[in-house]
Design an enzyme around this catalytic site. Structure first.
Site, PDB file in Angstrom:
ATOM      1  N   ARG A  99       0.823  -1.197   0.000  1.00  0.00           N
ATOM      2  CA  ARG A  99       0.000   0.000   0.000  1.00  0.00           C
ATOM      3  C   ARG A  99       0.863   1.256   0.000  1.00  0.00           C
ATOM      4  O   ARG A  99       2.010   1.239   0.423  1.00  0.00           O
ATOM      5  CB  ARG A  99      -0.906   0.018   1.234  1.00  0.00           C
ATOM      6  CG  ARG A  99      -2.002  -1.021   1.244  1.00  0.00           C
ATOM      7  CD  ARG A  99      -2.920  -0.853   2.440  1.00  0.00           C
ATOM      8  NE  ARG A  99      -2.177  -0.814   3.698  1.00  0.00           N
ATOM      9  CZ  ARG A  99      -1.873   0.289   4.372  1.00  0.00           C
ATOM     10  NH1 ARG A  99      -2.263   1.471   3.926  1.00  0.00           N
ATOM     11  NH2 ARG A  99      -1.206   0.225   5.495  1.00  0.00           N
ATOM     12  N   SER A 149       0.620  -6.811  10.424  1.00  0.00           N
ATOM     13  CA  SER A 149       1.285  -7.728   9.500  1.00  0.00           C
ATOM     14  C   SER A 149       2.464  -8.428  10.169  1.00  0.00           C
ATOM     15  O   SER A 149       3.275  -7.800  10.848  1.00  0.00           O
ATOM     16  CB  SER A 149       1.769  -6.946   8.275  1.00  0.00           C
ATOM     17  OG  SER A 149       2.410  -7.797   7.362  1.00  0.00           O
ATOM     18  N   ASP A 186      -9.263 -11.493   7.633  1.00  0.00           N
ATOM     19  CA  ASP A 186      -8.745 -10.123   7.708  1.00  0.00           C
ATOM     20  C   ASP A 186      -9.715  -9.041   8.190  1.00  0.00           C
ATOM     21  O   ASP A 186      -9.301  -8.150   8.914  1.00  0.00           O
ATOM     22  CB  ASP A 186      -8.210  -9.712   6.332  1.00  0.00           C
ATOM     23  CG  ASP A 186      -7.282  -8.515   6.391  1.00  0.00           C
ATOM     24  OD1 ASP A 186      -6.445  -8.445   7.315  1.00  0.00           O
ATOM     25  OD2 ASP A 186      -7.390  -7.641   5.517  1.00  0.00           O
TER      26      ASP A 186
END
Length: 527
Positions: A58, A233, A252
């Site tokens: 991202r 993460s 998630d």
């Protein structure tokens, strides 16, 4: 103030002038299109393998929310970046112009397995492989969706912003417009931006309805007891929720309403660095025809995926639908969680491998969202660094973080949910000295917590972190439960523990005056 989501600008004016528009192609057709367009190749297991160029993760500095009177007071601008309606309109016009010379793929999907709280989303993509990603990651309609659209996401990597003209930070942009119910994504091919943009939208909509939206995985036991796993993460969120003895709800993103929990997505987006069939059998076997492999090196002649090759990135990913996992729940909903597990990979080696939290401590650690980076993972990092992300997902929270924390506290109280803090990081010393927690012991601790095997053991309060440590745990050596016992030098342990405690305290300073003292004082003790 209530939800402000006015009728969006129709996406059809963008589609009307496009060179060619393909509506709702099947998985097979999209794979054929992607291969024909040379967007990717098939691996020896049938997965579609693609690369995403310079963006292999991202791009948070390029994400914006359009600042309008209707949303200005709702959005937390301390962790979100505003942009003007003029910037949005300018980039929308560029996308419309770009579509005149390009083929576009269009489909409608849903976000949210709960029929009462799902969001209809129209995706318009330039790339066939990204459209396949969407078809596999979100929930497929059982019948033709209504003409009334919920949100529209337009993703055209070929459209680039001019930072000077468009007032962006780079040529890449991810812009959420809650008034027009649209998301524009350009200048980058990393598919995770589409997934997380809709998660951000759900994080705006659901809490205003009293539903807690959460960056977590979830599973459920055969007895119907569900569990949530929060973590940044690398902490083990996907790994630990993929339990062969429990059924997977999702890996998630979830919502927690007064009726129970539900998956926001219909697929999984798992890391696959160093993936083997022994280490992650469910994920390994899910990589087949219909799956997307992102930035994984494929050997030229054999088309064999090398999951240990990091030439593109360590953030290699695979995307597949939930029904590729044999023990996934359909529909992906469950009763209220009996347990919540906060995951942290503590590279300082001082947090207990498992501890129990009070409601106040749970809210404190939710606001902290702690894990740590280790030496070598990023340029310039030579020793462990503490990392804090509110709600274990700060970049995706449009509203005030306090909104999510208060909802969590209310849910824990109302449904009598137990909360645990699990350290999947280091023991016996910091990174480089100690050892990473053995996965078999971590799994045993999770199993014990979820099966109620810790309910009757004795607990000891840690003098620095103030959490409760169990005196014993089935299938786990007693000596590793208390972290100070695993260090050769107890003085070094205290120095490191106090250093981390201080970082926790410094991080929550920003909440003083906004959260009650009993929550702010529920964290580690600083002398």
């Amino acid at each position: 103030m209530g939800i402000s989501l006015s009728r969006q600008k129709s996406s059809h004016d963008l589609l009307a002038g496009a060179r060619r528009v393909s509506h709702d192609l099947s998985v097979v057709e999209l794979i054929e299109e992607a291969v024909k367009n040379q967007e990717g190749v098939l691996s020896d297991t049938g997965a579609l393998c693609v690369t995403t160029g310079k963006h292999t993760g991202r791009s948070p500095k390029d994400k914006f929310i359009v600042d309008t009177p209707a949303v200005h007071e709702l959005i937390s601008w301390t962790n979100n970046t505003p942009c003007s309606e003029d910037t949005f309109n300018r980039l929308y016009a560029k996308m419309k112009k770009y579509g005149e010379d390009h083929q576009l793929y269009v489909t409608d999907v849903y976000a949210g397995a709960d029929l009462e709280n799902r969001l209809q989303v129209k995706f318009i993509n330039e790339l066939a492989w990204q459209h396949l990603f969407i078809k596999q990651l979100f929930i497929k309609p059982e019948k033709k969706p209504s003409e009334k659209e919920g949100f529209t996401v337009v993703c055209m990597p070929g459209v680039k912003a001019d930072p000077v003209e468009d007032k962006t930070h780079s040529e890449t942009f991810i812009i959420l417009n809650f008034d027009k119910k649209m998301v524009l994504i350009g200048g980058g091919r990393y598919a995770g931006e589409m997934k997380k943009s809709i998660f951000s939208v759900m994080n705006y909509i659901l809490p205003q309805k009293g539903i807690l939206s959460m960056h977590c995985s979830a599973n459920v036991g055969k007895d119907g007891n569900s569990a949530l796993f929060f973590g940044l993460s690398g902490t083990g969120k996907t790994t630990l929720s993929a339990d062969p003895n429990r059924n997977l709800i999702g890996d998630d993103e979830h919502g927690w309403s007064d009726e129970g929990i539900f998956n926001i997505e219909g697929g999984c987006y798992a890391k696959c660095i160093k993936l083997t069939e022994d280490s992650e059998p469910e994920i390994f076997r899910a990589i087949k025809y219909g799956t997307v492999l992102e930035n994984v090196h494929i050997q030229d002649k054999t088309r064999h995926a090398d999951y240990f090759d990091t030439r593109y990135t360590e953030n290699t990913r695979t995307a597949y639908p939930l029904d590729f996992i044999p023990n996934a729940v359909h529909p992906s909903i469950a009763e209220h969680p009996t347990a919540i597990i906060f995951l942290t990979a503590d590279a300082f080696g001082v947090l207990p491998p498992i501890s129990k939290l009070t409601k106040e401590q749970a809210m404190y650690h939710f606001l902290s969202g702690y894990t740590s980076k280790v030496a070598g993972t990023e340029r310039g990092i030579t020793e462990p660094q503490a990392t804090f992300s509110i709600g274990f997902g700060e970049p995706f929270l449009p509203l005030s973080p306090l909104k999510y924390a208060r909802l969590l506290g209310e849910k824990i109280d109302k449904f009598n949910t137990h909360v645990y803090l699990l350290n999947t990081g280091w023991s016996g010393g910091p990174y480089g000295v100690g050892r990473r927690m053995d996965l078999k012991y971590t799994r045993a601790m999770v199993t014990a917590a979820l099966d109620g095997k810790l309910d009757d053991v004795d607990w000891e309060i840690d003098p620095i972190f103030q959490v409760a440590i169990p005196a014993s745990c089935p299938d786990v050596p007693t000596e590793i439960l208390k972290p100070s016992n695993t260090w050769n030098n107890k003085k070094d342990y205290k120095i490191q523990a106090k250093k981390l405690a201080k970082r926790f305290a410094e991080n929550v300073e920003k909440f003083k005056g906004a959260m009650p003292d009993d929550i702010l004082n529920a964290g580690p003790k600083v002398e």
